[in-house]
Design an enzyme around this catalytic site. Structure first.
Site, short mmCIF file in Angstrom:
data_model
loop_
_atom_site.label_atom_id
_atom_site.label_comp_id
_atom_site.label_asym_id
_atom_site.label_seq_id
_atom_site.Cartn_x
_atom_site.Cartn_y
_atom_site.Cartn_z
N ASN A 1 65.27 -26.65 45.61
CA ASN A 1 63.94 -27.02 45.13
C ASN A 1 62.94 -26.24 45.98
OD1 ASN A 1 61.52 -28.19 44.49
ND2 ASN A 1 62.21 -30.31 44.76
N ARG B 1 65.49 -26.58 40.63
CA ARG B 1 64.47 -27.41 40.00
C ARG B 1 63.32 -26.49 39.61
NH1 ARG B 1 59.50 -30.49 42.56
NH2 ARG B 1 58.94 -31.74 40.76
N HIS C 1 58.54 -35.27 36.10
CA HIS C 1 59.57 -36.18 36.63
C HIS C 1 60.67 -36.43 35.61
CE1 HIS C 1 56.08 -37.96 39.19
NE2 HIS C 1 56.73 -37.06 39.90
N LEU D 1 57.55 -43.95 40.99
CA LEU D 1 56.42 -43.97 41.91
C LEU D 1 56.80 -43.29 43.22
CD1 LEU D 1 55.35 -47.73 41.53
CD2 LEU D 1 54.58 -45.79 40.16
N ARG E 1 45.95 -38.76 44.09
CA ARG E 1 45.47 -38.28 42.78
C ARG E 1 44.87 -39.44 41.97
NH1 ARG E 1 50.86 -35.33 40.87
NH2 ARG E 1 51.57 -35.24 43.03
N ARG F 1 52.73 -47.81 52.26
CA ARG F 1 53.25 -48.64 53.35
C ARG F 1 52.15 -49.03 54.32
NH1 ARG F 1 58.18 -44.63 54.49
NH2 ARG F 1 56.43 -43.26 54.02
N ASN G 1 60.93 -49.28 46.96
CA ASN G 1 60.70 -49.94 48.25
C ASN G 1 59.48 -50.85 48.35
OD1 ASN G 1 62.94 -48.81 49.85
ND2 ASN G 1 61.94 -46.87 49.30
N GLU H 1 67.56 -37.02 41.83
CA GLU H 1 67.29 -35.82 41.02
C GLU H 1 68.24 -34.68 41.36
OE1 GLU H 1 62.73 -35.38 40.35
OE2 GLU H 1 62.98 -36.74 42.03
#
Lengths: 400, 304
Positions: A7, A92, A181, A210, A242, A286, A336, A387
């Site tokens: 990637n 990717r 995605h 997410l 964003r 977090r 999470n 992925e």
């Protein structure tokens, strides 16, 4: 069969080497600061090996990839005797435009098509291509496969992908919703079918990815029918930095009032907005969830806006799908954050969702499972995305 | 490191702007000036300018840290050998620039590119005393360098193709569009804008219209970002006079004869933004504090 997954970003290269006979990770890591001073290469043997950081000058992607090959084949942590053992490389690729609806073997023609899509993803496609070309130069005969972020969403119908602006922009410039995605949405959807014990062809699913970027996808019988990201990854959900959906008139209004240039406005929307823009604390959920709900009013507001937008899309996609068997949460935040999941699914009983508060609390840090009550008509699943594995699997499929 | 490092020589305004632009584009850069104090002030201004960018959402704090980490400074002329490209931004006089180029030419390896940011002096003349004039070139970055997406490149009579191509590649890396000319002081922009400024000053002198109205007319009438008098303040009134005189000497074209008022202002220390006073008044932050502008009577005998 050994497959290397790459990637390549503008200044980084993520890599993972799979043994596909056993579907195990042989080595993985990350090259950082490509083309800058102080480049580093992380290397881990196996999926959970100890991370070793190597410092070296990585002036471009070719040098970075050569260095990865060197680490894979030499020294005490080598996992390959020689590069001859490598069967294929999977890349990717962010944007395949409307030319690719599945992964493909890389040929000159495919490379040209990826180049043609640079206009859609000027920051991503060029380094993606550099990675492909670097491998080609080092291993001229190796088979390489392109796995596109956009491919999965090519099943959307025009009513979902056409914007309500003059049609000429679509005809002439292919301006439309593409979605991103795709690899992740596709992976968690098929994993959900396994967990639910039903064929994908009988399921209506809503997948919520997410991470740094956030997108949500309506999947009918395994096909993407709508997704929140648009022509670029800026549309849809509120993200770390964003803005997601926004009244387009505001862009004109703010640019005029503050006399902003195009690049300043671009930065405002991409890097200064989202939960960072609202909270002014952090782009990392977090940090906002720490001590929740007592951290600060603005931290709560940011979380609420973030969650409300997700809820709105889930409702919309239930209407688009005319039903829903399961909502699936994935990627960094999705896997999470019991807090975001609980805010989103609060008061959703009319739509058939009954969250099991306890299960929600304990399903994180790589855990997988159903977090609803037994009598919940719509299931809510947490599924860690992978992925890299999908890219490796697609690569195997394309070369066989 | 030397493969990627660029040297900016001279820590005044243009030097600061250039350092910021080069570092923002991802290159390592060393700012050189003989004065420790000027270097310090220069770096403070670069940081302030980046902070201003953050305040208008043009940059993130993380990006600022990365940019600042790419900037080093030095008072040692010998540090020019650490770069593959040296760009000087010294005062716009032939002697100063020629002397520096002679010095750089002696210190640097023959393949190091020596560029002058001169707007109005022939690069061939600047490089006249160099032993390796083939690696000299003029690259005119226009202030504010971070915002103006243009670089004018002028090849001297002896500039070789490799030097020119490298200069173009570098400008493109800074995301600038390149306009090329052959050994032509004033390039295109300065050559055309100076007579306009000069004429605007004459219009003011003759009492045809006051400052603000002259600027408003030109701004609205031709879609310019700034009127000619505000522009002169930004460039610096003394610099405008230098430019005009240099181009007059070069072309003997009457339209480059500096208007009397310009020379008067330069002598009086009304140098524009940098001295807080030119055609308009400015605060320490460089922002305008008055709207009406200079009254001619202020500089006339009767009102001294």
């Amino acid at each position: 069969m050994k497959v290397l997954v790459l990637n390549c970003g503008s200044s980084s290269i993520k890599y993972q080497l799979f043994d596909m006979t056993t579907t195990t990770v042989l080595a993985k890591g990350l090259v950082q600061r490509v083309g800058m001073a102080g480049s580093t290469i992380d290397y881990r043997k196996g999926d959970n090996g100890k991370k070793k950081v190597h410092e070296c000058d990585v002036l471009d992607h070719k040098i970075g990839i050569a260095k990865i090959f060197e680490l894979l084949t030499t020294g005490e942590d080598a996992v390959l005797k020689s590069l001859q053992e490598l069967d294929a490389v999977g890349h990717r690729i962010v944007h395949g435009g409307d030319k690719f609806s599945s992964s493909v073997l890389l040929t000159d023609e495919v490379k040209k098509a990826i180049r043609d899509c640079i206009v859609f993803a000027p920051l991503h496609n060029p380094p993606n291509l550099k990675g492909v070309e670097a491998v080609e130069e080092i291993l001229p005969n190796i088979r390489q496969v392109a796995v596109f972020d956009t491919a999965f969403h090519q099943t959307m119908k025009p009513e979902a992908y056409i914007y309500a602006i003059p049609y000429m922009f679509y005809e002439k410039h292919r301006i439309r919703r593409y979605g991103f995605h795709g690899t992740s949405h596709r992976y968690v959807a098929s994993r959900a079918a396994q967990l639910l014990g039903k064929p994908l062809s009988e399921l209506k699913l809503i997948t919520v990815h997410l991470g740094n970027g956030c997108s949500i996808c309506a999947i009918d019988k395994g096909h993407s029918v709508d997704t929140s990201m648009g022509h670029t990854p800026l549309e849809g959900l509120a993200m770390g930095t964003r803005c997601g959906d926004l009244d387009p008139a505001l862009i004109l209004h703010i640019m005029k009032q503050y006399e902003l240039t195009i690049s300043e406005m671009d930065n405002l929307l991409n890097k200064h907005s989202g939960v960072l823009g609202i909270s002014q604390i952090s782009s990392d959920l977090r940090d906002l969830e720490e001590d929740w709900p007592n951290k600060s009013e603005r931290a709560n507001l940011a979380l609420d806006v973030y969650s409300h937008r997700i809820k709105k899309y889930i409702g919309a996609y239930m209407a688009v799908l005319n039903g829903c068997d399961a909502v699936i949460w994935t990627a960094g935040v999705g896997e999470n954050s019991p807090i975001v999941r609980s805010i989103v699914h609060r008061d959703m009983s009319w739509l058939g969702v009954k969250l099991d508060v306890e299960k929600n609390e304990v399903t994180w840090r790589g855990a997988e499972g159903d977090i609803t009550m037994p009598d919940s008509r719509v299931k809510v699943l947490v599924i860690p995305t992978n992925e890299e594995l999908v890219i490796a699997q697609d690569t195997m499929e394309c070369i066989s | 490191m030397s493969q990627k490092t660029v040297i900016v020589y001279g820590a005044a305004t243009l030097g600061q702007e250039l350092v910021q632009t080069v570092a923002t584009a991802g290159c390592d850069v060393i700012l050189i000036d003989h004065s420790e104090e000027k270097l310090k002030r220069g770096l403070v201004r670069v940081e302030a300018s980046l902070d201003a960018e953050i305040a208008r959402w043009g940059l993130t704090t993380g990006e600022k840290r990365a940019i600042m980490s790419r900037i080093k400074s030095s008072t040692q002329v010998n540090d020019v050998t650490k770069g593959w490209l040296v760009i000087e931004t010294l005062k716009e006089t032939l002697e100063v620039k020629r002397q520096l180029f002679k010095e750089l030419d002696a210190i640097c390896k023959p393949e190091t590119i020596l560029a002058s940011n001169s707007a109005t002096i022939s690069i061939t003349e600047i490089a006249a005393e160099c032993n390796h004039p083939q690696r000299t070139i003029a690259m005119h970055f226009q202030s504010p360098i971070a915002k103006v997406p243009l670089v004018e490149i002028s090849r001297g009579l002896k500039t070789d193709e490799a030097t020119y191509q490298a200069a173009v590649r570098f400008a493109n890396m800074m995301r600038k569009t390149v306009i090329s000319v052959y050994d032509c002081p004033g390039f295109v922009t300065t050559r055309i804008i100076l007579p306009m400024i000069n004429q605007a000053v004459k219009v003011l002198e003759e009492g045809i219209a006051p400052c603000e109205q002259i600027d408003t007319a030109m701004k609205l009438g031709f879609g310019l970002n700034a009127g000619p008098l505000a522009l002169a303040d930004k460039i610096g009134i003394d610099t405008v006079v230098f430019y005009l005189e240099n181009l007059y000497t070069e072309t003997f074209d009457q339209s480059y004869l500096p208007a009397k008022l310009l020379k008067k202002m330069a002598r009086a220390g009304y140098k524009g933004v940098k001295s807080n006073r030119g055609f308009y008044r400015y605060g320490e932050d460089g922002l305008r504090t008055d709207n009406s502008g200079l009254k001619i009577e202020q500089l006339s005998q009767t009102n001294r």
